[in-house]
Design a protein around this motif. Structure first.
Motif, PDB file in Angstrom:
ATOM      1  N   ASN A 256     -10.471  -4.858  15.544  1.00  0.00           N
ATOM      2  CA  ASN A 256     -11.019  -6.134  16.004  1.00  0.00           C
ATOM      3  C   ASN A 256     -10.093  -7.316  15.735  1.00  0.00           C
ATOM      4  OD1 ASN A 256     -13.309  -4.768  16.802  1.00  0.00           O
ATOM      5  ND2 ASN A 256     -14.488  -5.277  14.967  1.00  0.00           N
ATOM      6  N   GLY A 257      -9.024  -7.047  14.980  1.00  0.00           N
ATOM      7  CA  GLY A 257      -8.115  -8.132  14.652  1.00  0.00           C
ATOM      8  C   GLY A 257      -8.597  -9.023  13.524  1.00  0.00           C
ATOM      9  N   GLU A 258      -9.677  -8.628  12.851  1.00  0.00           N
ATOM     10  CA  GLU A 258     -10.179  -9.435  11.730  1.00  0.00           C
ATOM     11  C   GLU A 258      -9.224  -9.372  10.548  1.00  0.00           C
ATOM     12  OE1 GLU A 258     -14.837  -9.239  11.502  1.00  0.00           O
ATOM     13  OE2 GLU A 258     -14.054  -7.236  11.987  1.00  0.00           O
ATOM     14  N   VAL A 259      -8.548  -8.245  10.396  1.00  0.00           N
ATOM     15  CA  VAL A 259      -7.540  -8.085   9.351  1.00  0.00           C
ATOM     16  C   VAL A 259      -6.317  -7.413   9.965  1.00  0.00           C
ATOM     17  CG1 VAL A 259      -9.290  -7.882   7.539  1.00  0.00           C
ATOM     18  CG2 VAL A 259      -8.373  -5.821   8.602  1.00  0.00           C
ATOM     19  N   VAL A 260      -5.194  -7.541   9.281  1.00  0.00           N
ATOM     20  CA  VAL A 260      -3.956  -6.886   9.719  1.00  0.00           C
ATOM     21  C   VAL A 260      -3.335  -6.175   8.521  1.00  0.00           C
ATOM     22  CG1 VAL A 260      -3.506  -8.525  11.578  1.00  0.00           C
ATOM     23  CG2 VAL A 260      -2.606  -8.979   9.286  1.00  0.00           C
ATOM     24  N   LYS A 261      -2.531  -5.179   8.798  1.00  0.00           N
ATOM     25  CA  LYS A 261      -1.887  -4.421   7.732  1.00  0.00           C
ATOM     26  C   LYS A 261      -0.793  -5.256   7.066  1.00  0.00           C
ATOM     27  CE  LYS A 261      -2.694   0.207   9.617  1.00  0.00           C
ATOM     28  NZ  LYS A 261      -2.055   1.475  10.066  1.00  0.00           N
ATOM     29  N   VAL A 262      -0.650  -5.033   5.772  1.00  0.00           N
ATOM     30  CA  VAL A 262       0.394  -5.671   4.980  1.00  0.00           C
ATOM     31  C   VAL A 262       1.250  -4.563   4.365  1.00  0.00           C
ATOM     32  CG1 VAL A 262       0.883  -7.158   2.999  1.00  0.00           C
ATOM     33  CG2 VAL A 262      -1.071  -7.661   4.493  1.00  0.00           C
ATOM     34  N   LEU A 263       2.557  -4.719   4.424  1.00  0.00           N
ATOM     35  CA  LEU A 263       3.491  -3.709   3.897  1.00  0.00           C
ATOM     36  C   LEU A 263       3.163  -2.313   4.418  1.00  0.00           C
ATOM     37  CD1 LEU A 263       3.594  -4.888   0.147  1.00  0.00           C
ATOM     38  CD2 LEU A 263       5.248  -5.433   1.937  1.00  0.00           C
ATOM     39  N   PRO A 264       3.015  -2.159   5.734  1.00  0.00           N
ATOM     40  CA  PRO A 264       2.602  -0.852   6.280  1.00  0.00           C
ATOM     41  C   PRO A 264       3.634   0.250   6.085  1.00  0.00           C
ATOM     42  CG  PRO A 264       3.273  -2.331   8.038  1.00  0.00           C
ATOM     43  CD  PRO A 264       3.219  -3.161   6.790  1.00  0.00           C
ATOM     44  N   GLU A 265       4.877  -0.124   5.831  1.00  0.00           N
ATOM     45  CA  GLU A 265       5.920   0.892   5.659  1.00  0.00           C
ATOM     46  C   GLU A 265       5.939   1.476   4.245  1.00  0.00           C
ATOM     47  OE1 GLU A 265       7.779  -3.135   4.755  1.00  0.00           O
ATOM     48  OE2 GLU A 265       6.276  -2.268   6.105  1.00  0.00           O
ATOM     49  N   TRP A 266       5.124   0.933   3.360  1.00  0.00           N
ATOM     50  CA  TRP A 266       5.049   1.422   1.983  1.00  0.00           C
ATOM     51  C   TRP A 266       3.821   2.315   1.808  1.00  0.00           C
ATOM     52  CZ3 TRP A 266       8.523   0.465  -2.023  1.00  0.00           C
ATOM     53  CH2 TRP A 266       9.547  -0.438  -1.725  1.00  0.00           C
ATOM     54  N   THR A 267       3.972   3.333   0.960  1.00  0.00           N
ATOM     55  CA  THR A 267       2.852   4.220   0.629  1.00  0.00           C
ATOM     56  C   THR A 267       2.202   3.743  -0.659  1.00  0.00           C
ATOM     57  OG1 THR A 267       3.906   6.139   1.664  1.00  0.00           O
ATOM     58  CG2 THR A 267       2.183   6.587   0.044  1.00  0.00           C
ATOM     59  N   ILE A 268       0.901   3.609  -0.630  1.00  0.00           N
ATOM     60  CA  ILE A 268       0.150   3.198  -1.812  1.00  0.00           C
ATOM     61  C   ILE A 268      -0.231   4.448  -2.600  1.00  0.00           C
ATOM     62  CG2 ILE A 268      -1.898   2.003  -2.641  1.00  0.00           C
ATOM     63  CD1 ILE A 268      -1.873   0.509   0.106  1.00  0.00           C
ATOM     64  N   LYS A 269       0.177   4.497  -3.843  1.00  0.00           N
ATOM     65  CA  LYS A 269      -0.086   5.669  -4.682  1.00  0.00           C
ATOM     66  C   LYS A 269      -1.431   5.514  -5.388  1.00  0.00           C
ATOM     67  CE  LYS A 269       2.725   8.339  -5.003  1.00  0.00           C
ATOM     68  NZ  LYS A 269       3.005   9.494  -4.117  1.00  0.00           N
ATOM     69  N   SER A 270      -2.246   6.558  -5.317  1.00  0.00           N
ATOM     70  CA  SER A 270      -3.565   6.522  -5.935  1.00  0.00           C
ATOM     71  C   SER A 270      -4.098   7.937  -6.050  1.00  0.00           C
ATOM     72  CB  SER A 270      -4.521   5.668  -5.088  1.00  0.00           C
ATOM     73  OG  SER A 270      -5.851   5.821  -5.525  1.00  0.00           O
ATOM     74  N   ASN A 271      -5.095   8.110  -6.931  1.00  0.00           N
ATOM     75  CA  ASN A 271      -5.767   9.409  -7.049  1.00  0.00           C
ATOM     76  C   ASN A 271      -6.719   9.664  -5.893  1.00  0.00           C
ATOM     77  OD1 ASN A 271      -4.523   9.948  -9.516  1.00  0.00           O
ATOM     78  ND2 ASN A 271      -6.142   8.941 -10.680  1.00  0.00           N
ATOM     79  N   TYR A 272      -7.056   8.610  -5.150  1.00  0.00           N
ATOM     80  CA  TYR A 272      -8.111   8.715  -4.155  1.00  0.00           C
ATOM     81  C   TYR A 272      -7.569   8.665  -2.734  1.00  0.00           C
ATOM     82  CZ  TYR A 272     -10.805   7.789  -8.333  1.00  0.00           C
ATOM     83  OH  TYR A 272     -11.326   7.860  -9.592  1.00  0.00           O
ATOM     84  N   HIS A 273      -6.626   9.530  -2.447  1.00  0.00           N
ATOM     85  CA  HIS A 273      -6.137   9.670  -1.080  1.00  0.00           C
ATOM     86  C   HIS A 273      -5.693  11.113  -0.887  1.00  0.00           C
ATOM     87  CE1 HIS A 273      -1.666   9.975  -1.598  1.00  0.00           C
ATOM     88  NE2 HIS A 273      -2.005   9.558  -2.790  1.00  0.00           N
ATOM     89  N   GLY A 274      -5.476  11.475   0.350  1.00  0.00           N
ATOM     90  CA  GLY A 274      -5.093  12.856   0.658  1.00  0.00           C
ATOM     91  C   GLY A 274      -6.115  13.481   1.581  1.00  0.00           C
ATOM     92  N   VAL A 275      -6.630  14.644   1.209  1.00  0.00           N
ATOM     93  CA  VAL A 275      -7.601  15.310   2.064  1.00  0.00           C
ATOM     94  C   VAL A 275      -9.000  14.779   1.770  1.00  0.00           C
ATOM     95  CG1 VAL A 275      -6.222  17.404   2.180  1.00  0.00           C
ATOM     96  CG2 VAL A 275      -8.020  17.218   0.448  1.00  0.00           C
ATOM     97  N   ILE A 276      -9.855  14.835   2.795  1.00  0.00           N
ATOM     98  CA  ILE A 276     -11.287  14.624   2.590  1.00  0.00           C
ATOM     99  C   ILE A 276     -11.863  16.008   2.352  1.00  0.00           C
ATOM    100  CG2 ILE A 276     -13.431  13.767   3.572  1.00  0.00           C
ATOM    101  CD1 ILE A 276     -11.766  11.934   5.353  1.00  0.00           C
TER     102      ILE A 276
END
Length: 304
Positions: A256-276
């Motif tokens: 909808n264009g309400e928000v836009v990505k920031v630093l999209p070329e970087w990967t955010i490291k976290s325990n809560y990503h990967g497979v569902i």
């Protein structure tokens, strides 16, 4: 071959399970329709038969001993096996029925799972569905969970795993915020911005980024922190700063264009990503209610 004398302990073990799950003699006694004192004597009798202390009784709370926890775990195996025996005896053509407890992280439950819940309940009116928000570590066996959804790159190897998708973390902000404050081009610049984070633990404002061989750990701050994904997204939409979200939480706002990505070329490291991951206990006889829920959610989410 089991000792026939052990069969006399089965009703007491079942009562002990209820004491543990209720957390008190009073609560368990009400469900068993007996007095707390009678139930206390029953547990004392069970302790004598097992030759170990199961619970420590205080005026304020009930404390389960280490031996008591082990007995509870094994007693739950017994109860689960008994439940399976009942369900196996029922014909497969009977309508799925019974209670089903499902745990999932708040963001996934709210953004992905919740829209399908009412449809499932309409399809299977004899199933009682209990949903639990579970953002941290859970033990399906101990916590009485039938199915757990996890967002992780390390699914539990001791559980049956059904992958129903993948998820990544997205850093985003409103166009107005970025127009006023500037768009960061490197993770280190986030320290100069207002950022929205969970504020559940002391490290929730520590964000980690990786790209190729580069790795940065950034301490962020901001006026608004909240451990609810939709409220945090609302804060970002209202120009309070930059936030991290699962892609399924923020996708509509991006479209909808309400928000836009920031630093999209970087990967955010976290325990809560990967497979569902949809995970459940291994069992020889799967209850019909469990099977229909797995098939239903798998069909809905794999079709996304």
């Amino acid at each position: 071959m089991f000792d026939p004398k052990l069969t006399a302990l089965l009703p007491d073990l079942a009562s002990y399970i209820l004491v543990v799950t209720e957390g008190s003699f009073t609560g368990a006694a009400k469900k068993l329709n007996v007095t707390p004192s009678a139930l206390s004597k029953l547990i004392t009798r069970l302790e004598q038969a097992l030759n170990c202390k199961l619970v420590e009784r205080t005026t304020r709370k009930l404390i389960i001993t280490q031996a008591g926890q082990k007995v509870y775990d094994q007693a739950m195996v017994m109860m689960n096996a008994a439940q399976q025996a009942v369900e196996v005896s029922q014909s497969e053509h009977l309508e799925p029925r019974g209670s089903l407890t499902v745990a999932a992280p708040e963001a996934f439950l709210n953004s992905v799972l919740q829209p399908h819940v009412t449809t499932f309940l309409h399809l299977y009116p004899e199933i009682q569905l209990k949903l639990r928000v579970a953002d941290g570590e859970i033990d399906l066996f101990r916590d009485g969970i039938d199915i757990a959804f996890k967002l992780t790159d390390k699914p539990d190897e001791n559980l049956v795993l059904k992958e129903i998708g993948t998820t990544n973390l997205v850093l985003c902000a409103s166009p107005k915020y970025l127009a006023e404050r500037g768009t960061p081009i490197h993770p280190t610049e986030l320290s100069m911005h207002d950022c929205l984070y969970l504020a559940e633990t002391a490290r929730d404002n520590i964000w980690e980024f990786a790209r190729d061989d580069a790795f940065f750990t950034i301490s962020v701050s901001g006026r608004y922190a909240v451990n609810h994904s939709q409220m945090r997204l609302s804060g970002v939409k209202n120009h309070f700063g930059i936030g991290i979200f699962h892609d399924f939480v923020v996708q509509q706002a991006l479209d909808n264009g309400e928000v836009v990505k920031v630093l999209p070329e970087w990967t955010i490291k976290s325990n809560y990503h990967g497979v569902i991951a949809m995970q459940y206990l291994q069992t020889q006889y799967m209850p019909t209610r469990l099977r229909v829920f797995i098939d239903f959610i798998n069909a809905k989410l794999m079709a996304r």
